[in-house]
Enzyme design. Structure first.
Site, PDB file in Angstrom:
ATOM      1  N   GLY A  86       0.835  -1.194   0.000  1.00  0.00           N
ATOM      2  CA  GLY A  86       0.000   0.000   0.000  1.00  0.00           C
ATOM      3  C   GLY A  86       0.864   1.236   0.000  1.00  0.00           C
ATOM      4  N   GLY A  87       0.234   2.350   0.302  1.00  0.00           N
ATOM      5  CA  GLY A  87       0.944   3.613   0.280  1.00  0.00           C
ATOM      6  C   GLY A  87       2.034   3.694   1.318  1.00  0.00           C
ATOM      7  CG  MET A  88       1.434   3.948   5.186  1.00  0.00           C
ATOM      8  SD  MET A  88       2.445   5.398   5.442  1.00  0.00           S
ATOM      9  CE  MET A  88       3.417   4.853   6.824  1.00  0.00           C
ATOM     10  N   GLY A  89       4.094   1.169   2.155  1.00  0.00           N
ATOM     11  CA  GLY A  89       5.124   0.155   1.957  1.00  0.00           C
ATOM     12  C   GLY A  89       4.540  -1.234   1.834  1.00  0.00           C
ATOM     13  CG  ASP A 140      -7.584   5.270   5.886  1.00  0.00           C
ATOM     14  OD1 ASP A 140      -8.561   5.580   5.177  1.00  0.00           O
ATOM     15  OD2 ASP A 140      -6.596   4.661   5.449  1.00  0.00           O
ATOM     16  CB  VAL A 171       2.149  -5.940   4.983  1.00  0.00           C
ATOM     17  CG1 VAL A 171       1.929  -6.728   6.272  1.00  0.00           C
ATOM     18  CG2 VAL A 171       1.754  -4.485   5.184  1.00  0.00           C
ATOM     19  CE  LYS A 205       1.540  -1.308   7.569  1.00  0.00           C
ATOM     20  NZ  LYS A 205       0.436  -0.344   7.811  1.00  0.00           N
TER      21      LYS A 205
END
Length: 854
Positions: free
Chosen positions: A24-27, A150, A29, A44
């Site tokens: 996702g946008g945060m890297g 979110d 997993v 993550k």
């Protein structure tokens, strides 16, 4: 610097990556193994390429802090936060100056809620327990000062055992921290269009506008998730972000596919979560309380009361749970829809030689009876609302059977039975016990039905252990709430006869008596009720105070009693409607309007017209004539036989100065009143006469007065001394200009306590019309003395009519004094102040301005 490619078996810190889980946008997993503790975890990883992106790093750190702040079984637990230099990773060839940041979290085996919803919606019985877990997680986060910001189905994982885990706190923040400049969630620099669209579908209006978020943003998002789980689709959807945002800001959720089986409390909760004004949304604690069927902070204290299951049958000892709690302890019932689901279980009793053949036989008979009982559905153990546990002990002539009806969700024993079945082969006794268990199940079904419809009714029906009393009470309430008072009284009397100690039946019988002006009888019924409830406390006291206030003339006392009762039963539609009615009665329509709008939004009594009628009337009284006409138009379309809607429209048109439209609307109201109303014909003519006077339709006023006169004279032929008919004849003669005849009729009799003041008022007008002003003044002063004695009912309305009579005599100061008394009693009706022609004298003198408010 080249990109880092993570691969299975690569080491990140001490953790060995096993398999890729998602991106996702945060890297990325990854599933990984912790060799130190010998467990699998989720790792993550924030890629090195964004290490200088302060916003991305900030989100990463916020997620770590948020997870560390929350400790809850439905929030994925954080184990560790770390950095790993790329130079430590053999064979990467990357710059050792760039660290690899990572979070180590609890691994949740299972897919996301979003993946599950791709297969279709969940039925309410599955959706409510699942979303309760999510709500509990958010409540814990809020208690720790964390807002998720979110929440969406993709961020809710489902473990293999059905446990929900809230994840991805990357946008979370802590309370009372201002947003950093430009940190508006709707404009996050996320390259994947689907993520933007998905996020927008769950954003609260204030979040979309870039305003500061608080915990009510999570409540909105939770409502979106709840609706999506029940309908199978997003509530705010569209082909583009602007289209979705437009629907969010306009407050247009798509609830068209909400299942009809959705319990009313859940339906109402969903609507409350999606209120545009954040302050009107519930707290997450209230969400949890509604879904769990209990108030926040509830503790449970119970007292047991033994009662017979039904009057006149065998003396079987049934222990019935009666709950007495303080306001914070009233527990809402779990959502109930459809039949009562029952499992029958024959418990082992190995200490007494094992389960007996009689227990098995009785279990089989109870199962058969359950399948044949109306309102009861037999199910397998583990799927029930109530379980019936059967255990037999002893042998031969000493054999006994023990049966308990248990509600494990509430932690309550619904009923208990202990009986000796030793005579003969026990066949007759088995059948008797089976039938009484069936009656107990039917009783519990009625209790739950009423609890689902109205919390107040559910509380009251649990004051009896008699099935006939509960059934008659339920049916009586149906007629009572629809103002069919005659039939309601018959059924409530049946409930009273079936269980003479069932005091709620007396409460509603008193209200029926009051609605028919039998006030003394109503007070006597309430006195009898008080003798049955010797020391009322808590909810019982609140109910009795409302009942007593309804029969009093003190509407302010009634309002206070209703507000106290609503603290015990905040979801009670009856109490909410009564409170709206009370606010309208004390000339505070602005307070009534939001209550009535909430009732309509919640779906309370959707086939009942008076809620819409009251809303239209209160809008009219508050000066919102256009809104009143719109509500009246919708109400008339929904309930075409109801006359109130065109009447409200007529008054609204008259207030707007459109007399022609007013008379056209009133003509429809008159036709509907005469065609469809079950009211007494004479009363209908008198009412229509008043309507016509409000819109200054003089020809119709005369026509209705003639109709009143003809109907009264027709009936007097059979009842020549009836005071109510004589009064109607005298008033009609006076209104038609036949004052001398009217005076003769009105001087020929005396009325009862309710009618005598109005005889005097009509007599005063007749005497004044014949030139006998002294006689008229004397009659008015006598009516005033009756008002001061407080023997007549409806003292506020009487004071108003005395004022109107003084107006008819041209005595403005005397009239004003009586209007002030009426106002101080409970406020003057704004409809009268705006339209009543009898107030024209004060209008011309400019004396009405000070009467509108107490």
């Amino acid at each position: 610097m080249g990109a880092v490619t993570l691969k299975p078996h690569m080491q990140v810190g001490r953790f060995e990556l096993l398999s890729f889980l998602g991106k996702g946008g945060m890297g990325e997993v990854w599933r990984a193994r912790d060799p130190r503790l010998g467990r699998e975890v989720a790792v993550k990883v924030l890629p090195p390429r964004v290490v200088r992106d302060e916003e991305r790093v900030g989100r990463f750190e916020r997620e770590a802090r948020a997870l560390a702040a929350c400790n809850h079984p439905n929030i994925a637990q954080i184990y560790e936060v770390g950095e790993w230099r790329l130079a430590d990773m053999a064979g990467t060839g990357e710059d050792a100056a760039e660290p690899l940041r990572f979070l180590v979290m609890e691994l949740v085996d299972g897919g996301s809620l979003a993946a599950r919803l791709a297969e279709g919606p969940l039925p309410p019985r599955e959706a409510v327990p699942l979303l309760l877990q999510v709500a509990s997680a958010l409540q814990a986060a809020h208690a720790s000062g964390v807002i998720h910001r979110d929440l969406k189905p993709a961020n809710i994982l489902l473990a293999a055992d059905g446990t929900a885990k809230v994840v991805d706190f990357g946008l979370a923040r802590f309370f009372r921290r201002r947003e950093e400049a430009g940190d508006s969630d709707i404009t996050q620099a996320v390259s994947t269009a689907g993520i933007v669209v998905g996020t927008a579908s769950y954003m609260a209006p204030e979040q979309v506008r870039g305003e500061e978020c608080d915990e009510k943003c999570d409540v909105w998002a939770f409502g979106c998730c709840l609706g999506e789980v029940l309908t199978g689709h997003r509530l705010f959807d569209g082909a583009s972000v602007p289209e979705i945002v437009g629907k969010v800001l306009a407050g247009l959720p798509d609830l068209s596919d909400l299942p009809a089986t959705t319990p009313r409390p859940v339906r109402r909760l969903l609507q409350r979560c999606l209120i545009a004004e954040r302050g009107a949304r519930p707290t997450m604690a209230e969400v949890v309380a509604t879904l769990a069927g209990e108030e926040p902070g509830a503790t449970r204290r119970r007292r047991w009361a033994a009662a017979a299951l039904a009057a006149g049958v065998l003396a079987l000892a049934l222990a019935v749970t009666l709950v007495v709690r303080r306001p914070a302890e009233i527990r809402r019932a779990p959502p109930f829809a459809g039949d009562l689901r029952v499992a029958v279980v024959a418990d082992d009793d190995r200490g007494r030689g094992g389960r007996s053949a009689l227990a098995d036989r009785l279990r089989d008979r109870l199962l058969a009876v359950a399948t044949q009982t109306k309102g009861v559905q037999a199910v397998l153990e583990g799927q029930e609302d109530v379980s019936v546990h059967v255990r037999a002990a002893g042998a031969g002539d000493g054999e006994r059977v023990h049966i308990t009806l248990e509600d494990r969700r509430r932690g309550a024993i619904v009923a208990a039975l202990d009986e000796n079945l030793g005579e003969g082969d026990g066949a007759a006794s088995v059948e008797t016990v089976a039938q009484h268990v069936a009656a107990a199940l039917q009783l519990e079904g009625i209790r739950r039905q009423l609890e689902a419809e109205d919390a107040l009714h559910g509380f009251l029906v649990r004051r009896t252990a008699s099935l006939p009393a509960a059934r008659a009470f339920r049916d009586g309430l149906q007629y009572y709430t629809r103002t069919r008072m005659a039939r309601a009284g018959e059924l409530l009397e049946e409930a009273r006869q079936a269980d003479p100690r069932f005091w709620p039946a007396l409460v509603y019988l008193a209200q029926v008596a009051g609605s028919q002006a039998r006030f003394r009888e109503g007070r006597e019924l309430l006195a009898a009720c008080r003798s049955l409830v010797r020391d009322p406390q808590g909810a019982e006291l609140a109910v009795l105070e409302v009942a007593e206030s309804l029969l009093s003339e003190d509407l302010q006392r009634l309002l206070e009693a209703l507000e106290r009762a609503r603290r015990w039963f905040p979801d009670s539609g009856e109490l909410m409607y009564r409170t709206a009615w009370a606010y309208r009665s004390v000339d505070r329509p602005e307070k009534a309007i939001p209550l009535l709008e909430e009732l309509i939004r919640s779906g309370w009594q959707p086939d009942w017209s008076p809620t819409w009628e009251q809303l239209a009337m209160n809008q009219l009284l508050s000066g919102r004539t256009a809104a009143a006409r719109a509500t009246a138009a919708e109400g008339e379309a929904r309930f075409p036989e109801r006359f109130s809607y065109p009447f409200v429209a007529a008054c609204a048109w008259q207030m707007e100065g459109n007399g022609e439209a007013a008379r056209e609307a009133l003509a429809r109201a008159i036709r509907k009143r005469l065609d469809f109303s079950t009211s007494d014909q004479l009363v209908s003519y008198q009412t229509i006469q008043w309507w016509a006077s409000l819109v200054r339709w003089d020809e119709e006023v005369v026509r209705q007065r003639r109709a009143v006169l003809a109907e009264a004279e027709r009936r007097l032929a059979n009842a020549p001394a009836d005071p109510s008919l004589l009064l109607a004849r005298g008033e009609a003669l006076q209104g038609l200009g036949r004052a001398a005849e009217a005076a003769a009729v009105l001087e020929s009799f005396r009325g009862d306590s309710a009618g005598e003041p109005y005889r005097l008022l009509a007599l005063a007008k007749s005497r004044a019309a014949t030139g006998d002003r002294a006689g008229a003044a004397a009659a008015l002063k006598e009516a005033g003395e009756l008002w001061r004695s407080r023997q007549a009912p409806a003292l506020g309305r009487l004071a108003y009519n005395i004022g109107c009579a003084w107006c008819a005599m041209g005595e403005a100061e005397e009239a004003l004094g009586w209007f002030l008394r009426a106002r101080d009693q409970y406020g003057l009706d704004r409809l009268d102040l705006a339209l009543d022609p009898e107030l024209d004298l004060l209008r011309k003198k400019g004396l009405l301005a000070g009467l509108a408010r107490r």
